[in-house]
Design a protein around this motif. Structure first.
Motif, PDB file in Angstrom:
ATOM      1  N   LEU A 131      49.533 -18.216  -2.309  1.00 56.86           N
ATOM      2  CA  LEU A 131      50.336 -18.259  -1.323  1.00 56.86           C
ATOM      3  C   LEU A 131      51.408 -17.198  -1.408  1.00 56.86           C
ATOM      4  O   LEU A 131      52.092 -16.970  -2.509  1.00 56.86           O
ATOM      5  N   PHE A 176      54.530 -15.422   0.345  1.00 53.12           N
ATOM      6  CA  PHE A 176      55.583 -15.748   1.150  1.00 53.12           C
ATOM      7  C   PHE A 176      56.324 -14.252   1.395  1.00 53.12           C
ATOM      8  O   PHE A 176      56.937 -13.765   0.237  1.00 53.12           O
ATOM      9  N   ASP A 194      49.386 -13.327   7.798  1.00 54.63           N
ATOM     10  CA  ASP A 194      48.304 -14.225   8.264  1.00 54.63           C
ATOM     11  C   ASP A 194      49.015 -15.218   9.292  1.00 54.63           C
ATOM     12  O   ASP A 194      48.514 -15.645  10.182  1.00 54.63           O
ATOM     13  N   LEU A 195      50.029 -15.689   9.054  1.00 55.75           N
ATOM     14  CA  LEU A 195      51.036 -16.700   9.627  1.00 55.75           C
ATOM     15  C   LEU A 195      52.389 -15.840   9.734  1.00 55.75           C
ATOM     16  O   LEU A 195      53.003 -15.548   8.754  1.00 55.75           O
ATOM     17  N   ILE A 198      58.452 -25.281   8.974  1.00 59.14           N
ATOM     18  CA  ILE A 198      57.410 -24.410   8.363  1.00 59.14           C
ATOM     19  C   ILE A 198      56.765 -24.851   7.057  1.00 59.14           C
ATOM     20  O   ILE A 198      55.644 -24.650   7.038  1.00 59.14           O
ATOM     21  N   ARG A 199      57.318 -25.581   6.097  1.00 60.33           N
ATOM     22  CA  ARG A 199      56.924 -26.113   5.172  1.00 60.33           C
ATOM     23  C   ARG A 199      55.670 -27.120   5.311  1.00 60.33           C
ATOM     24  O   ARG A 199      54.820 -27.125   4.914  1.00 60.33           O
ATOM     25  N   VAL A 214      52.666 -25.320   6.820  1.00 57.51           N
ATOM     26  CA  VAL A 214      51.651 -24.617   5.846  1.00 57.51           C
ATOM     27  C   VAL A 214      51.126 -25.846   5.020  1.00 57.51           C
ATOM     28  O   VAL A 214      49.874 -25.497   4.611  1.00 57.51           O
ATOM     29  N   GLU A 215      51.753 -26.898   4.495  1.00 60.06           N
ATOM     30  CA  GLU A 215      51.132 -27.808   3.790  1.00 60.06           C
ATOM     31  C   GLU A 215      49.942 -28.427   4.504  1.00 60.06           C
ATOM     32  O   GLU A 215      49.011 -28.823   3.836  1.00 60.06           O
ATOM     33  N   TRP A 223      47.932 -27.225   6.717  1.00 60.33           N
ATOM     34  CA  TRP A 223      46.753 -26.442   7.142  1.00 60.33           C
ATOM     35  C   TRP A 223      46.292 -25.502   5.896  1.00 60.33           C
ATOM     36  O   TRP A 223      45.139 -24.990   5.987  1.00 60.33           O
ATOM     37  N   LEU A 224      47.106 -25.728   4.884  1.00 62.23           N
ATOM     38  CA  LEU A 224      46.647 -24.851   3.446  1.00 62.23           C
ATOM     39  C   LEU A 224      45.248 -25.468   3.169  1.00 62.23           C
ATOM     40  O   LEU A 224      44.404 -24.464   2.716  1.00 62.23           O
ATOM     41  N   LEU A 270      46.771 -16.190   1.146  1.00 61.51           N
ATOM     42  CA  LEU A 270      47.457 -16.485   2.378  1.00 61.51           C
ATOM     43  C   LEU A 270      48.853 -16.059   2.755  1.00 61.51           C
ATOM     44  O   LEU A 270      49.639 -16.459   1.753  1.00 61.51           O
ATOM     45  N   VAL A 304      52.234 -15.722   4.326  1.00 58.90           N
ATOM     46  CA  VAL A 304      53.141 -16.312   5.140  1.00 58.90           C
ATOM     47  C   VAL A 304      54.389 -15.344   5.382  1.00 58.90           C
ATOM     48  O   VAL A 304      55.083 -15.258   4.574  1.00 58.90           O
TER      49      VAL A 304
END
Length: 289
Positions: A169, A171, A185-186, A229-230, A233-234, A236-237, A248, A250
């Protein structure tokens, strides 16, 4: 054997990335024709080289289109292959070529029947982007538009050190005034949140400083945005993991990329570090943490 492939657009920093790997002990080859990759790997394997880095791009001509096929073959042979694809905004690449007065290498890579001296520099960049589109989709992308050489070297070393068996991940904070990162990606827009920039005391600070953190943590909307946001992401991860994604990215953006986005990226990274492999990037700060 571990093989790092560096590809991407001309002027995006491939030489800097390759040099960073060379400094880390990799046997490096620049501008290798894609068709020679299997031969090179076999020969170096016989000589005992176990860490190799190779730069391949449009200078390979039409054979660059076969690179995904060569990568798959090498993986089937048990070789640990990773592709790093460097990209940048077109206007950034044009500026870099204009400053160095270099000729775009694509003109030399095209077969004589396809060479067009009338192509403008932006048209060369666009054509190169189209030729490398399939490669960019199979590697980890880094947008170097706002990166200096030192920051890029640090990012490459981070990429080298992660565990490939697990998803990473990443960020990243950024400022919308400098454009959305090409490697995101996001993307989450947090410009609606209170801006510390308008406080003269907080303006010169960043989202990593205690005074800015205190300012943002007092605001309920900031905390709700972070939680949303958390949670997203959690949620769809697992789907990204099921899609065999290695990375990924973010990206969280505010206006200047100094305060709100930096704060949220730092906080989210702490949340996910307990369960996932996490990297942080603060694009506008020019550093990796």
């Amino acid at each position: 054997m571990q093989l790092f492939l560096i590809s991407g657009l001309s002027g995006s920093g491939k030489s800097v990335a390759l040099k960073a790997l060379e400094d880390s002990g990799y046997y490096c080859v620049d501008n290798l024709p894609a068709a020679l990759l299997p031969v090179l790997v076999e020969n170096l394997h016989q000589t005992g080289n176990t860490r190799i880095a190779v730069s391949i791009d449009v200078r390979s001509g039409d054979s660059v289109k076969q690179l995904p096929h060569y990568i798959e073959r090498l993986k089937q042979q048990g070789i640990d292959v990773h592709l790093l694809f460097l990209d940048a905004q077109t206007d950034t690449l044009v500026k870099r070529f204009s400053e160095t007065r270099r000729r775009h290498p694509l003109r030399n890579a095209l077969p004589p029947a396809q060479t067009n001296e009338g192509l403008t520099l932006p048209e060369c960049v666009q054509l190169e982007r189209e030729m490398l589109a399939e490669i960019s989709n199979i590697g980890h992308r880094i947008d170097t538009s706002e990166l200096g050489a030192n920051a890029l070297r640090a990012w490459v070393k981070d990429f080298k050190g992660v565990d490939r068996a697990r998803i990473t991940l990443l960020f990243q904070s950024f400022g919308f005034k400098n454009g959305i990162p090409l490697d995101a990606d996001l993307v989450f827009d947090v410009r609606c949140l209170p801006n510390p920039h308008y406080d003269p005391v907080l303006r010169p600070l960043t989202g990593r400083d205690a005074a800015v953190i205190e300012f943002l943590e007092r605001n309920q909307n900031v905390q709700q945005m972070c939680e949303d946001i958390r949670s997203f992401v959690e949620r769809w991860l697992p789907c990204f993991i099921a899609d065999n994604r290695s990375y990924l990215t973010v990206a969280i953006g505010c206006t200047g990329g100094q305060h709100r986005s930096v704060y949220l990226v730092e906080k989210l990274a702490r949340c996910f570090k307990l369960q996932q492999q996490v990297l942080l990037r603060h694009r506008e700060l020019g550093n990796t943490y």
